[in-house]
Design a protein around this motif. Structure first.
Motif, PDB file in Angstrom:
ATOM      1  N   VAL A   1       1.276  -2.517  -9.262  1.00 63.30           N
ATOM      2  CA  VAL A   1       1.543  -2.802  -7.840  1.00 63.30           C
ATOM      3  C   VAL A   1       0.381  -3.514  -7.144  1.00 63.30           C
ATOM      4  N   PRO A   2      -0.867  -3.030  -7.277  1.00 62.59           N
ATOM      5  CA  PRO A   2      -1.971  -3.734  -6.594  1.00 62.59           C
ATOM      6  C   PRO A   2      -2.099  -5.187  -7.010  1.00 62.59           C
ATOM      7  N   LYS A   3      -1.822  -5.467  -8.288  1.00 61.02           N
ATOM      8  CA  LYS A   3      -1.915  -6.840  -8.782  1.00 61.02           C
ATOM      9  C   LYS A   3      -0.816  -7.703  -8.184  1.00 61.02           C
ATOM     10  N   ARG A   4       0.409  -7.168  -8.151  1.00 61.75           N
ATOM     11  CA  ARG A   4       1.550  -7.928  -7.639  1.00 61.75           C
ATOM     12  C   ARG A   4       1.398  -8.262  -6.158  1.00 61.75           C
ATOM     13  N   PHE A   5       0.774  -7.366  -5.390  1.00 64.85           N
ATOM     14  CA  PHE A   5       0.610  -7.580  -3.954  1.00 64.85           C
ATOM     15  C   PHE A   5      -0.769  -8.140  -3.598  1.00 64.85           C
ATOM     16  N   GLY A   6      -1.620  -8.354  -4.605  1.00 67.60           N
ATOM     17  CA  GLY A   6      -2.953  -8.890  -4.353  1.00 67.60           C
ATOM     18  C   GLY A   6      -3.850  -7.976  -3.551  1.00 67.60           C
TER      19      GLY A   6
ATOM     20  N   ILE B   1       0.835  -1.205   0.000  1.00 70.30           N
ATOM     21  CA  ILE B   1       0.000   0.000   0.000  1.00 70.30           C
ATOM     22  C   ILE B   1       0.869   1.254   0.000  1.00 70.30           C
ATOM     23  N   LEU B   2       2.041   1.204   0.653  1.00 69.16           N
ATOM     24  CA  LEU B   2       2.950   2.352   0.640  1.00 69.16           C
ATOM     25  C   LEU B   2       3.564   2.548  -0.741  1.00 69.16           C
ATOM     26  N   LEU B   3       3.926   1.451  -1.395  1.00 73.80           N
ATOM     27  CA  LEU B   3       4.468   1.541  -2.751  1.00 73.80           C
ATOM     28  C   LEU B   3       3.407   2.058  -3.712  1.00 73.80           C
ATOM     29  N   PHE B   4       2.175   1.599  -3.527  1.00 73.03           N
ATOM     30  CA  PHE B   4       1.063   2.075  -4.350  1.00 73.03           C
ATOM     31  C   PHE B   4       0.825   3.569  -4.115  1.00 73.03           C
TER      32      PHE B   4
END
Length: 308
Positions: free
Chosen positions: A179-184, A80-83
């Motif tokens: 990013v959201p896809k990679r982290f689910g 969430i921080l990376l996003f």
């Protein structure tokens, strides 16, 4: 099967609506940085703080338990921080590009995000893109080159700084899509919570970056005190509510349904929206090469959304 198809078309509609609202956002940024005299870092800071706060307040009222769940895992916190950083970076790079060029050109350069998304997906999955997606990508690249060179591939027709910030905008676009896809994140918490938290947490990056930049820029108080009623209306309604909350919210919800590659290509509707708004509202002049580039983007959208 029918339900799946209906869901896919709903995802396409949400993605296109989000991209259209982004176009309004781009024109609002152009107005505030040129007519309003606000530097891009200040516009982005205000956008993140107000938009993020409104979204976060909604989440605390309606989605408190889900918000809490995001922060129970180190992986989801990192995600969430990376996003959040990628969302903020995208808004800042976009605002810089708009100030140097214009809303229509900036949004076309943002389409380079489609190239980065497709390259990343193909590399990580070890698969070639589908024929329609590849053709759509080629059309998008042709449109981008046409606008950037005005038909002469040996001469760059836009400022080098504008092109650099535009490429950075494309990279940050790819990041916040991937990013959201990679982290689910979307699968676990839903697009509304993820987008809302991403906007709100963007203030972590927006405040220090503006503090550093403002040492040599106009003071925020003097800039904002010069805003009239119309400037505030453009900022609150056009930029924050419509362009930020509506644009990112609808777009990323649509991407969560249609997928990152198709979603990034459908975002090509944004330059068309931004160009029309900039021409009608701000009187921005566009050449025939610009118009052809926009038409190619529309053709690409129609092409990839038709049935296989």
């Amino acid at each position: 099967m029918e339900n799946a198809q209906r869901k896919m078309w709903a995802g396409i509609a949400f993605t296109l609506l989000g991209g259209t609202l982004w176009g309004i956002s781009g024109t609002s940024v152009q107005f505030l940085t040129t007519e309003g005299g606000a530097p891009p870092t200040l516009v982005t800071l205000m956008r993140v703080v107000l938009g993020g706060s409104l979204f976060f307040a909604f989440l605390l009222i309606r989605k408190r338990a889900t918000v809490h769940a995001v922060f129970t895992s180190r992986r989801t916190i990192a995600g969430i921080l990376l996003f959040a950083f990628s969302l903020y970076a995208n808004q800042l790079c976009y605002a810089q590009t708009v100030q140097i060029t214009n809303a229509g050109t900036a949004t076309v350069l943002q389409m380079l995000g489609s190239v980065f998304v497709m390259l990343f997906v193909c590399t990580t999955t070890h698969k070639l893109p589908r024929v329609k997606e590849f053709i759509g990508l080629v059309i998008a690249i042709i449109a981008t080159v046409l606008i950037a060179t005005q038909g002469n591939i040996y001469v760059l027709s836009i400022d080098v700084a504008g092109l650099t910030w535009g490429i950075a905008t494309g990279l940050s676009t790819a990041f916040y899509i991937l990013v959201p896809k990679r982290f689910g994140l979307f699968e676990q918490f839903g697009s509304v919570v993820v987008v809302g938290l991403g906007m709100f947490l963007g203030t972590i990056f927006a405040i220090p970056i503006y503090a550093v930049q403002s040492a040599g820029a106009m003071n925020a108080v003097s800039v904002l005190s010069g805003f009239g009623a119309f400037e505030w209306l453009v900022f609150i309604v056009g930029l924050v509510i419509v362009g930020t909350i509506g644009g990112y919210g609808f777009y990323l919800h649509g991407v969560s349904i249609v997928g990152s590659v198709k979603g990034s290509l459908l975002g090509a509707i944004e330059p068309v929206s931004a160009t029309i708004m900039a021409a009608l509202w701000l009187g921005t002049a566009f050449t025939m090469h610009d118009i052809v580039g926009m038409l190619l983007m529309c053709i690409m959208v129609a092409f990839i959304t038709t049935d296989e």
